[in-house]
Design an enzyme around this catalytic site. Sequence first.
Site, PDB file in Angstrom:
ATOM      1  N   GLY A   1       5.281  11.196  -5.298  1.00 48.78           N
ATOM      2  CA  GLY A   1       5.897   9.931  -4.946  1.00 48.78           C
ATOM      3  C   GLY A   1       5.254   9.265  -3.743  1.00 48.78           C
ATOM      4  O   GLY A   1       4.896   9.926  -2.763  1.00 48.78           O
TER       5      GLY A   1
ATOM      6  N   THR B   1      -8.062   8.343   1.107  1.00 47.99           N
ATOM      7  CA  THR B   1      -9.032   7.335   1.558  1.00 47.99           C
ATOM      8  C   THR B   1     -10.466   7.675   1.177  1.00 47.99           C
ATOM      9  O   THR B   1     -11.372   6.895   1.441  1.00 47.99           O
ATOM     10  CB  THR B   1      -8.958   7.159   3.083  1.00 47.99           C
TER      11      THR B   1
ATOM     12  N   HIS C   1     -11.014  -6.615   1.287  1.00 51.72           N
ATOM     13  CA  HIS C   1     -11.440  -7.894   1.849  1.00 51.72           C
ATOM     14  C   HIS C   1     -12.585  -7.672   2.836  1.00 51.72           C
ATOM     15  O   HIS C   1     -12.727  -6.587   3.404  1.00 51.72           O
ATOM     16  CB  HIS C   1     -10.279  -8.575   2.583  1.00 51.72           C
TER      17      HIS C   1
END
Length: 279
Positions: free
Chosen positions: A140, A163, A113
């Site tokens: 996981g 990231t 966003h």
Amino acid sequence: MAKSEKEKMIAGELYFSRDPELVADRLAARQAVAQINQAHEPAVREQLVKKFLGQTGQQVYVEPTFIADYGYNVTVGENFYANFGNTFLDTCPITIGDHCMFGPNVQLYTATHPLEPVKRNSGLEFGKPIVIGNNVWLGGSVVLTPGVTLGDNVVVAAGAVVTKSFGSNVVLGGNPARVIKQIETQKPADALTAAREKIDQLDQELVALLEKRLEAVSEVADFKALNKTAVLDESREQAVLASVAQAVKDPAYEATILATFEAIMEQSRAFQKQRISEE
């Protein structure tokens, strides 16, 4: 012809998420996902997954509960396995290579966003694609954030949050994820392959830096739009080139690096013009 909101979404541009076509696509995806997750027979579930996703290999095994925003933006290679609870937010393309294995609760997020609250609250969104190479194992609860690319033979430890992009043959772990181990391939690389792998790794670092540069370019474009300033600032570009030339240590590389920065600035101007026209 103006792009549809769906075309903008897939291209990674700002789009209006409440567009009727996209609302209908998300509803269809919810219905398809419900069928997939209710299918008890693995063979039936596999056929439903193949029908739902944009493209898959012949062998695709997905455990319930599996979730995706649209499905058609996901491409999966051969011999894919996803354990329980995987979530793919595929507003932008998600491309997964061959022989990949995902642990439970893996989350791939292409959706993001605007940072500026007024624009964010208006309903405008955008995304960045995720690309995963061959022979990748995600442990996981691994999270991949928008725009991440992983090379081949990558292992990501459970719970890691990735990231930024990484090249091939590495083990990643932590939040944010970092390289914790190199993976030695069985076949020694020849000089050409080794050089190309080095280039691939550097390319991933360049992509991350170019994204940061474009974030700054976006701020420049917003300022110019607000103050009705021309996009082209020749004196600024000449100053940048002069600074780059001074930073180059090997004279043999100077001409090529300057030409590269000229191309970068040309693309930056085009990006600014597009951004200004959309505001």
